[in-house]
Design an enzyme around this catalytic site. Structure first.
Site, PDB file in Angstrom:
ATOM      1  N   HIS A 149      49.176   7.030 125.876  1.00  0.00           N
ATOM      2  CA  HIS A 149      48.311   6.007 125.299  1.00  0.00           C
ATOM      3  C   HIS A 149      48.721   4.636 125.846  1.00  0.00           C
ATOM      4  CE1 HIS A 149      47.393   3.133 121.801  1.00  0.00           C
ATOM      5  NE2 HIS A 149      46.237   3.397 122.385  1.00  0.00           N
ATOM      6  N   SER A 150      47.768   3.878 126.366  1.00  0.00           N
ATOM      7  CA  SER A 150      47.989   2.504 126.793  1.00  0.00           C
ATOM      8  C   SER A 150      49.118   2.419 127.841  1.00  0.00           C
ATOM      9  CB  SER A 150      48.279   1.631 125.563  1.00  0.00           C
ATOM     10  OG  SER A 150      48.179   0.267 125.881  1.00  0.00           O
ATOM     11  N   TYR A 151      50.215   1.718 127.529  1.00  0.00           N
ATOM     12  CA  TYR A 151      51.358   1.678 128.442  1.00  0.00           C
ATOM     13  C   TYR A 151      51.841   3.075 128.809  1.00  0.00           C
ATOM     14  CZ  TYR A 151      56.326   1.683 129.600  1.00  0.00           C
ATOM     15  OH  TYR A 151      57.543   1.956 130.182  1.00  0.00           O
TER      16      TYR A 151
END
Length: 294
Positions: A149-151
């Site tokens: 998720h994301s980073y």
């Protein structure tokens, strides 16, 4: 309580301490995790026994979830999901998704990367986060589905580049998908760069969570945002690559990426009408997508 020391010569961790305990609370010990068992003598699903494996000196936290009791004597078919959270977050952010995956008979390893648990690691960088996740992947006997998720997309790409043969699918959840030489800093938007600069004013080493994040969020090591990733390109050979976009929030640095991958035949894409924190906001929809990869 029963304790035993199990040597693991091939593991960088010196030993495993196996303990039997009735304490169901999540351990705060660095590098601890729980494995819960259900058996034929306990078909109701109650969990009278937990086995806690304390990984001495481990630099990160693994939070496995229980595998539901199989009603037959045959070995259950399952997939192992490795879940890698976004900035400032630990494995806890995937709790609602992990519950749904394990209820379907799969194994879940939700990682809390160095510096994002109870023990600070201001010197951690992207390479050390990738290395921590690679160790987990290499210790798994099953085929893997990596979810970032994301980073966490940066870490997913780094792990897949080194352990491609073990990975069935990559799932990027409103996440960065880097090329070699790119970093979070180079890929993100000016608004997020401003957040990183403001958040790192105290010591220059960590970025404090924005004020609207959950209390469990921790200062994020800045070097993980700044360091460029080095990839051979082997991650592209993973059979399935999935991108899940969250299109219900303003200022997303991922919309153009989602559009580009939607036109790439090597990718399967989904769009959810929710904010960036997909594992918390749309756990059922995300779990459904993940189960399709199992």
């Amino acid at each position: 309580m029963i304790a035993a020391i199990l040597p693991m010569a091939s593991d960088p961790v010196p030993a495993l301490c196996l303990q039997r305990t009735n304490d169901r609370r999540s351990s705060r010990h660095l590098g601890s995790f729980f494995m819960r068992f259900r058996g034929e003598s306990n078909p109701s699903g109650a969990l009278p026994v937990e086995l806690r494996l304390d990984l001495a000196f481990a630099p990160f936290v693994i939070e496995p979830r229980c595998i539901p009791y199989c009603q037959t004597n045959d070995r259950c078919q399952m997939t192992t999901f490795i879940l890698i959270p976004g900035g400032w977050r630990g494995g806890w952010t995937f709790d609602p998704v992990a519950d749904l995956l394990t209820a379907s008979g799969h194994k879940v390893l939700a990682l809390t990367l160095p510096g994002l648990g109870d023990v600070p690691a201001p010197a951690a960088n992207l390479s050390s986060h990738i290395e921590a996740a690679v160790q987990v992947a290499e210790d798994c006997a099953d085929e893997l589905i990596l979810v970032g998720h994301s980073y966490g997309g940066m870490v997913v790409s780094g792990v897949a580049d080194r352990a491609r043969a073990k990975i069935r699918a990559l799932v990027y959840v409103d996440a960065y998908v880097p090329e070699t030489g790119e970093s979070v800093w180079s890929l993100t938007s000016p608004d997020f760069r401003d957040i990183f600069i403001a958040g790192s004013q105290a010591d220059g080493l960590t970025c404090v969570p924005p004020s609207n994040r959950e209390p469990r969020c921790r200062p994020h090591p800045m070097a993980t945002f700044l360091q460029a990733i080095i990839l051979t390109g082997q991650w592209r050979d993973v059979p399935r690559k999935v991108y899940v976009g969250a299109h219900g929030w303003e200022g997303s640095p991922f919309r153009d990426l989602h559009e580009r991958l939607s036109n790439d035949p090597d990718w399967q894409t989904y769009a959810l009408n929710c904010g960036h924190n997909v594992p918390q906001l749309e756990p059922e929809a995300l779990a459904e997508i993940l189960l399709k990869q199992a």
